[in-house]
Motif scaffolding. Structure first.
Motif, PDB file in Angstrom:
ATOM      1  N   THR A 133       0.833  -1.205   0.000  1.00 43.68           N
ATOM      2  CA  THR A 133       0.000   0.000   0.000  1.00 43.68           C
ATOM      3  C   THR A 133       0.862   1.247   0.000  1.00 43.68           C
ATOM      4  OG1 THR A 133      -1.635  -1.203   1.338  1.00 43.68           O
ATOM      5  CG2 THR A 133      -1.904   1.174   1.158  1.00 43.68           C
ATOM      6  N   VAL A 134       0.427   2.234  -0.767  1.00 47.69           N
ATOM      7  CA  VAL A 134       1.024   3.566  -0.736  1.00 47.69           C
ATOM      8  C   VAL A 134      -0.089   4.559  -0.441  1.00 47.69           C
ATOM      9  CG1 VAL A 134       2.183   5.373  -2.053  1.00 47.69           C
ATOM     10  CG2 VAL A 134       2.883   2.996  -2.336  1.00 47.69           C
ATOM     11  N   VAL A 135       0.130   5.407   0.570  1.00 50.74           N
ATOM     12  CA  VAL A 135      -0.865   6.405   0.972  1.00 50.74           C
ATOM     13  C   VAL A 135      -0.300   7.790   0.670  1.00 50.74           C
ATOM     14  CG1 VAL A 135      -2.228   7.354   2.873  1.00 50.74           C
ATOM     15  CG2 VAL A 135      -1.748   4.897   2.776  1.00 50.74           C
ATOM     16  N   ILE A 136      -1.049   8.589  -0.087  1.00 55.72           N
ATOM     17  CA  ILE A 136      -0.634   9.942  -0.457  1.00 55.72           C
ATOM     18  C   ILE A 136      -1.671  10.912   0.095  1.00 55.72           C
ATOM     19  CG2 ILE A 136       0.033  11.472  -2.344  1.00 55.72           C
ATOM     20  CD1 ILE A 136       0.378   8.961  -4.081  1.00 55.72           C
ATOM     21  N   ASP A 137      -1.246  11.790   0.988  1.00 58.25           N
ATOM     22  CA  ASP A 137      -2.183  12.696   1.661  1.00 58.25           C
ATOM     23  C   ASP A 137      -1.611  14.117   1.679  1.00 58.25           C
ATOM     24  OD1 ASP A 137      -4.287  13.689   3.115  1.00 58.25           O
ATOM     25  OD2 ASP A 137      -3.599  12.902   5.035  1.00 58.25           O
ATOM     26  N   LYS A 138      -2.402  15.070   1.236  1.00 56.38           N
ATOM     27  CA  LYS A 138      -2.029  16.495   1.267  1.00 56.38           C
ATOM     28  C   LYS A 138      -0.668  16.729   0.620  1.00 56.38           C
ATOM     29  CE  LYS A 138      -4.586  17.099   5.589  1.00 56.38           C
ATOM     30  NZ  LYS A 138      -4.497  17.416   7.029  1.00 56.38           N
ATOM     31  N   THR A 139      -0.501  16.184  -0.548  1.00 60.31           N
ATOM     32  CA  THR A 139       0.776  16.273  -1.259  1.00 60.31           C
ATOM     33  C   THR A 139       0.551  16.843  -2.657  1.00 60.31           C
ATOM     34  OG1 THR A 139       1.772  14.441  -0.027  1.00 60.31           O
ATOM     35  CG2 THR A 139       2.686  14.919  -2.202  1.00 60.31           C
ATOM     36  N   ASP A 140       1.420  17.760  -3.070  1.00 64.06           N
ATOM     37  CA  ASP A 140       1.351  18.366  -4.395  1.00 64.06           C
ATOM     38  C   ASP A 140       2.619  18.009  -5.161  1.00 64.06           C
ATOM     39  OD1 ASP A 140      -1.069  19.662  -3.791  1.00 64.06           O
ATOM     40  OD2 ASP A 140      -0.018  21.299  -2.815  1.00 64.06           O
ATOM     41  N   GLY A 141       2.439  17.183  -6.180  1.00 62.98           N
ATOM     42  CA  GLY A 141       3.588  16.769  -6.976  1.00 62.98           C
ATOM     43  C   GLY A 141       4.164  15.467  -6.476  1.00 62.98           C
ATOM     44  N   MET A 142       3.767  14.351  -7.101  1.00 63.52           N
ATOM     45  CA  MET A 142       4.203  13.030  -6.632  1.00 63.52           C
ATOM     46  C   MET A 142       4.465  12.132  -7.832  1.00 63.52           C
ATOM     47  SD  MET A 142       4.626  10.728  -4.175  1.00 63.52           S
ATOM     48  CE  MET A 142       4.572   8.962  -3.941  1.00 63.52           C
ATOM     49  N   GLN A 143       5.666  11.592  -7.917  1.00 63.31           N
ATOM     50  CA  GLN A 143       6.026  10.623  -8.941  1.00 63.31           C
ATOM     51  C   GLN A 143       6.288   9.288  -8.244  1.00 63.31           C
ATOM     52  OE1 GLN A 143       6.278  11.116 -12.307  1.00 63.31           O
ATOM     53  NE2 GLN A 143       5.728  13.276 -12.231  1.00 63.31           N
ATOM     54  N   LEU A 144       5.483   8.272  -8.568  1.00 62.32           N
ATOM     55  CA  LEU A 144       5.599   6.965  -7.930  1.00 62.32           C
ATOM     56  C   LEU A 144       6.047   5.935  -8.971  1.00 62.32           C
ATOM     57  CD1 LEU A 144       5.173   5.073  -5.509  1.00 62.32           C
ATOM     58  CD2 LEU A 144       2.764   4.882  -6.183  1.00 62.32           C
ATOM     59  N   TYR A 145       7.233   5.366  -8.771  1.00 64.93           N
ATOM     60  CA  TYR A 145       7.787   4.362  -9.675  1.00 64.93           C
ATOM     61  C   TYR A 145       7.552   2.979  -9.074  1.00 64.93           C
ATOM     62  CZ  TYR A 145      10.255   8.223 -11.965  1.00 64.93           C
ATOM     63  OH  TYR A 145      10.565   9.385 -12.626  1.00 64.93           O
ATOM     64  N   LEU A 146       6.908   2.109  -9.858  1.00 53.23           N
ATOM     65  CA  LEU A 146       6.564   0.774  -9.378  1.00 53.23           C
ATOM     66  C   LEU A 146       7.310  -0.283 -10.178  1.00 53.23           C
ATOM     67  CD1 LEU A 146       2.690   1.163  -8.977  1.00 53.23           C
ATOM     68  CD2 LEU A 146       4.465   1.524  -7.252  1.00 53.23           C
ATOM     69  N   SER A 147       7.811  -1.292  -9.471  1.00 48.58           N
ATOM     70  CA  SER A 147       8.492  -2.401 -10.136  1.00 48.58           C
ATOM     71  C   SER A 147       7.478  -3.406 -10.666  1.00 48.58           C
ATOM     72  CB  SER A 147       9.444  -3.075  -9.143  1.00 48.58           C
ATOM     73  OG  SER A 147       8.697  -3.746  -8.133  1.00 48.58           O
ATOM     74  N   LYS A 148       7.980  -4.426 -11.335  1.00 50.65           N
ATOM     75  CA  LYS A 148       7.099  -5.463 -11.883  1.00 50.65           C
ATOM     76  C   LYS A 148       6.381  -6.223 -10.765  1.00 50.65           C
ATOM     77  CE  LYS A 148      10.383  -6.223 -15.660  1.00 50.65           C
ATOM     78  NZ  LYS A 148      11.303  -7.214 -16.290  1.00 50.65           N
ATOM     79  N   GLU A 149       7.001  -6.292  -9.589  1.00 47.25           N
ATOM     80  CA  GLU A 149       6.424  -7.068  -8.491  1.00 47.25           C
ATOM     81  C   GLU A 149       5.250  -6.364  -7.826  1.00 47.25           C
ATOM     82  OE1 GLU A 149       9.389  -8.513  -5.761  1.00 47.25           O
ATOM     83  OE2 GLU A 149      10.944  -8.306  -7.275  1.00 47.25           O
ATOM     84  N   CYS A 150       5.058  -5.092  -8.107  1.00 47.21           N
ATOM     85  CA  CYS A 150       3.972  -4.330  -7.464  1.00 47.21           C
ATOM     86  C   CYS A 150       2.688  -4.396  -8.284  1.00 47.21           C
ATOM     87  CB  CYS A 150       4.389  -2.876  -7.279  1.00 47.21           C
ATOM     88  SG  CYS A 150       5.751  -2.637  -6.135  1.00 47.21           S
ATOM     89  N   ASN A 151       2.373  -5.576  -8.797  1.00 47.63           N
ATOM     90  CA  ASN A 151       1.204  -5.672  -9.670  1.00 47.63           C
ATOM     91  C   ASN A 151      -0.111  -5.702  -8.902  1.00 47.63           C
ATOM     92  OD1 ASN A 151       1.570  -8.138  -8.495  1.00 47.63           O
ATOM     93  ND2 ASN A 151       1.934  -9.262 -10.403  1.00 47.63           N
ATOM     94  N   ASP A 152      -0.068  -5.815  -7.561  1.00 46.05           N
ATOM     95  CA  ASP A 152      -1.303  -5.823  -6.773  1.00 46.05           C
ATOM     96  C   ASP A 152      -1.319  -4.706  -5.736  1.00 46.05           C
ATOM     97  OD1 ASP A 152       0.737  -6.819  -5.269  1.00 46.05           O
ATOM     98  OD2 ASP A 152      -0.433  -8.445  -4.356  1.00 46.05           O
ATOM     99  N   ILE A 153      -0.557  -3.664  -5.981  1.00 48.22           N
ATOM    100  CA  ILE A 153      -0.447  -2.581  -5.011  1.00 48.22           C
ATOM    101  C   ILE A 153      -1.730  -1.767  -4.947  1.00 48.22           C
ATOM    102  CG2 ILE A 153       0.469  -0.871  -6.630  1.00 48.22           C
ATOM    103  CD1 ILE A 153       2.386   0.035  -4.396  1.00 48.22           C
ATOM    104  N   GLU A 154      -2.008  -1.181  -3.766  1.00 50.88           N
ATOM    105  CA  GLU A 154      -3.138  -0.279  -3.587  1.00 50.88           C
ATOM    106  C   GLU A 154      -2.609   1.118  -3.288  1.00 50.88           C
ATOM    107  OE1 GLU A 154      -5.571  -1.806  -0.487  1.00 50.88           O
ATOM    108  OE2 GLU A 154      -6.434  -3.409  -1.721  1.00 50.88           O
ATOM    109  N   ILE A 155      -3.166   2.122  -3.967  1.00 58.28           N
ATOM    110  CA  ILE A 155      -2.740   3.514  -3.793  1.00 58.28           C
ATOM    111  C   ILE A 155      -3.927   4.314  -3.283  1.00 58.28           C
ATOM    112  CG2 ILE A 155      -1.757   5.541  -4.917  1.00 58.28           C
ATOM    113  CD1 ILE A 155      -0.618   3.662  -7.052  1.00 58.28           C
ATOM    114  N   LEU A 156      -3.785   4.862  -2.072  1.00 56.39           N
ATOM    115  CA  LEU A 156      -4.853   5.665  -1.467  1.00 56.39           C
ATOM    116  C   LEU A 156      -4.433   7.134  -1.511  1.00 56.39           C
ATOM    117  CD1 LEU A 156      -5.499   3.446   1.694  1.00 56.39           C
ATOM    118  CD2 LEU A 156      -6.514   3.236  -0.572  1.00 56.39           C
TER     119      LEU A 156
END
Length: 485
Positions: free
Chosen positions: A417-440
């Motif tokens: 899981t990756v949680v992004i809160d009150k943030t302006d400008g976000m670059q998230l790089y995901l590997s091949k293994e993160c195929n079931d990730i949840e982004i809130l």
């Protein structure tokens, strides 16, 4: 009347008022002073039992919004969990009483403080003992989730950083909550909701502490005795307490005893006659046009008048500017199970290597820096950072990005899981293994996810920021807004 005469009259009035107060104090006898002190103590106790300051109101909202749903979910789980939660409920009630005492009392000595927190600690010990006695129980993971998280309530005795301490306890509890979620997600969703509700309560508790008790439990420097206030708390006092007595009547304006009137000085009435005379403000300086905010929009932005404008119009020296804010020293160290990475500027060589999967990382107030986390870590929190790059190999629980600007996070292994809160400008790089990730995401903008493909190339995809909600057959349906062309 000249300004010098007016100033002299004001000084005489102040001196007369002070002498009146001294005479009134001398006329009080010891018995009356003791009665007044007793009344003040009673008033303070009444205030303690009915205190409703911002910190108390916010704590009540926290309990009703996040703790009560956890209690309801615990009743659904049942078994030893429901028994353990009763101790948690007792500890939360004791903490509320302590916050009420602190709102109306001065900070006590350590011996008194230990006595005040004893009811809360007793309930917490009972919750932990129940877990230790029930290792073979089918709900042991549930009991461990509560037992690992309940020490967060001890923030009341932690100084000067109670909020991060609550976060550490939440992360310890998250480890067991993840086990509950993993075991029950395909069996009984109520257990998953139960685990999430407990973590949500601890998370909001950290936010509450950070806002209302930043450096420790907030006491009232003008309050009374904490032990007396605790004795008269709602558990020991009637539900309806008498209102505090009104303040003593102030002397009538213009009345001055003849014995205390300055010899040869004018009566107080002469002062008010002088204040009503015309031309009294003739000596005041005229405001220059360069200092008028309605004619100079840039002054409204800065909220201050330019120093050179004051110097040119007044012809006097300019006051010294306030001292610059001291920057906290950079920090990179392992404190217990928490890696603290704080206050780093222009540092691209920050590397940590967790030795246990229960360790967590807290990154705070960093700028123009790069942080690398090698190995497996439980959780990572990046708070109040700007232009920071974060490289994480594996995360057991979550990666939280809060109050940040222009940051990049790259996961080379896995993270659920990756949680992004009150943030302006976000670059998230995901590997091949993160195929079931949840982004809130919440209250954030300019978010992009770059997904690694089979050819190791990254494909960029934006996260929606704008949504459309429609009322369909009595149900609100929300979908991302799509822009064509």
């Amino acid at each position: 009347m000249s300004e010098a005469n007016l100033a002299s009259l004001i000084k005489r009035l102040e001196a007369a008022t002070q002498r009146i107060e001294e005479v009134a104090t001398r006329q009080k006898g010891p018995a009356e002073s003791a009665a007044t002190a007793s009344a003040n103590t009673g008033a303070a106790s009444g205030a303690a039992s009915g205190a409703s300051g911002p910190a108390i109101s916010a704590f009540e909202d926290l309990v009703s919004t996040y703790f009560q749903p956890f209690l309801a979910a615990s009743a659904g789980v049942g078994g030893l969990v429901q028994e353990q939660v009763k101790y948690v409920q007792d500890a939360v009630a004791a903490q509320k009483a302590l916050i009420q005492v602190a709102a109306t009392s001065k900070k006590p000595d350590n011996a008194t403080l230990i006595e005040l927190v004893k009811p809360m600690q007793t309930a917490m010990m009972k919750a932990s003992e129940l877990r230790e006695k029930s290792r073979s129980d089918a709900l042991y993971h549930h009991l461990s989730t509560i037992s690992e998280g309940i020490p967060a309530l001890q923030w009341v005795v932690v100084e000067p950083t109670p909020a991060p301490y609550v976060g550490d306890m939440r992360d310890s509890s998250q480890f067991w909550a993840n086990r509950v979620i993993k075991d029950q997600k395909d069996k009984d969703k109520s257990h998953v909701d139960w685990a999430n509700s407990y973590i949500a309560f601890l998370t909001e508790l950290q936010s509450y502490v950070k806002k209302h008790h930043t450096t420790g439990l907030s006491w009232n420097p003008r309050g009374g005795d904490a032990k007396a206030a605790a004795a008269a708390s709602p558990s020991a006092a009637p539900a309806t307490s008498a209102a505090p007595p009104p303040p003593p009547p102030t002397p009538a304006v213009g009345v001055e005893p003849s014995s205390t009137r300055p010899a040869g000085g004018p009566p107080a009435g002469a002062l008010f006659s002088a204040l009503n005379k015309e031309g009294l403000t003739s000596g005041l300086r005229k405001v220059d046009k360069s200092e008028m905010t309605h004619k100079n929009p840039e002054l409204r932005v800065a909220s201050v008048v330019k120093a050179d404008a004051i110097a040119s119009s007044a012809g006097t020296g300019v006051a010294k500017s306030a001292a610059p804010v001291r920057k906290a020293p950079p920090r990179l160290e392992l404190d217990g199970s928490k890696w603290a990475i704080e206050n780093h500027m222009n540092n691209n060589s920050l590397v940590i290597k967790p030795t246990e999967f229960r360790q967590v990382a807290y990154i705070y107030n960093c700028q123009n820096s790069t942080i690398q986390i090698n190995g497996k870590i439980n959780t990572v929190t990046m708070d109040n950072c700007k232009k920071v790059g974060l490289l994480v190999e594996n995360a057991v629980s979550t990666i939280d990005v809060v109050n940040c600007k222009s940051v990049q996070v790259q996961i080379t292994g896995r993270a659920p899981t990756v949680v992004i809160d009150k943030t302006d400008g976000m670059q998230l790089y995901l590997s091949k293994e993160c195929n079931d990730i949840e982004i809130l995401t919440a209250k954030s903008s300019e978010m992009n996810v770059l997904i690694q493909g089979e050819d190791d190339e990254y494909t960029e995809k934006p996260i929606a920021e704008q949504f459309k909600t429609s009322l369909v057959n009595g149900v609100l349906v929300t979908v991302p807004v799509e822009h064509s062309g």
